[in-house]
Design a protein around this motif. Sequence first.
Motif, short mmCIF file in Angstrom:
data_model
loop_
_atom_site.label_atom_id
_atom_site.label_comp_id
_atom_site.label_asym_id
_atom_site.label_seq_id
_atom_site.Cartn_x
_atom_site.Cartn_y
_atom_site.Cartn_z
N LEU A 158 102.65 92.68 82.39
CA LEU A 158 103.25 92.79 83.72
C LEU A 158 104.35 91.76 83.90
O LEU A 158 104.24 90.63 83.42
CB LEU A 158 102.18 92.56 84.80
N ALA A 174 104.17 99.07 89.39
CA ALA A 174 103.33 98.82 88.22
C ALA A 174 101.87 98.61 88.60
O ALA A 174 100.97 98.81 87.78
CB ALA A 174 103.85 97.60 87.45
N HIS A 230 99.94 101.59 85.95
CA HIS A 230 99.02 101.15 84.90
C HIS A 230 97.57 101.39 85.30
O HIS A 230 96.70 101.55 84.43
CB HIS A 230 99.23 99.66 84.59
#
Length: 388
Positions: free
Chosen positions: A133, A157, A161
């Motif tokens: 990240l 994100a 994910h």
Amino acid sequence: MRTLTTTEELAEFCRRARNEAYVTIDTEFLRERTYYSKLCLIQMALPGEDDSDAVLVDVIAGDISLEPLFELFRDTGVVKVFHAARQDLEIFFVEGGVIPDPLFDTQVAAMVCGFGEQAGYETLVRKIAKTSLDKTSRFTDWSRRPLTDAQKTYALADVTHLRVIYEKLAAELQRTGRTAWVQEELGTLTDPETYIMRPEDAWKRIKTRSGAPRFLAVVRELARFREAHAQAEDMPRNRILKDDALLELASTRPKTMSDLSKSRLLLREARKGAIAEGILQAVETGVTCPPEDLPQTGKERDRGPVDQGLADLLRVLLKAKAEKEAVAQKLIATSADLDDIASGRRDLRALSGWRHEVFGRDALRLCAGEIALSSNGKSVEIVELSPA
């Protein structure tokens, strides 16, 4: 990346989501200057491998109602996936009086699947999604507009994910037969009582060294006043009265404004006006509380003398069981739980449900002298003892 700013756009996305098996969700919010979290951004993603089915919902820049999202939360045919969901769920409960159903929390699932205690999202992204990240936007001000591209990428994100993390954890739970374990753990998160902050119960969250009933009565009244004032003014508790100052006041028990001025820890704003008057009234109420209304801690009320040797053996047993089952120790039982068991208490979560199967049954057998523990140099083994 797509940003939704109208109710119609949100409604359309939620209609699509209701045809999917799950949707991943996260939020960005601020709480430094308010009692209630200020929702700034919602991120959502549908199953997929890229950003095409992921969106940002800008609740600040647009004129938007969250009712379509709340309708999605009520749709029991779609799993709502969060990571470390408590604060997100509190926001949605305060905003709309709704809790997502069914719910899946990847942090809880990760503890059940052997990823340690309170596994962070970054850890799961690295270990399960096999990527990393960009953390540069983690501590930005999410209330400022316009959002930068870096902020949007970071926020998205948090849900893209999450899709692969959810799918792999759900598959592992299915393989090991532990799906019901996670559902049992989510009971607290899905209980509305978790998000209702009652001023009369606020004192129970404060760590005190003394269990003296009169001292606790003053703590209770000060915490009650602080919580009620914080809610009414929508300001953080610590902007009114920090815990260390509250405990100091419960010990010194000031009677006048002059007494308040002698406090070492009291904020300047709390030495005058409505806050100071509320503090003095709370102290007086606690000091004059009738004996029958004095509070007691759960420890004083329920726990007898702790057999320390037995408690130490229970710790060894817990460690061995947690390692064997690849489950975080604290998810099974806390140190306080072990002391409670060693004192004779049996009405504990550590002795019920899936915990009974994993740990509780043998913990009770150890307490009853039916088994012993033996070390073979590499692991701890249970030894059956013959009846006397």
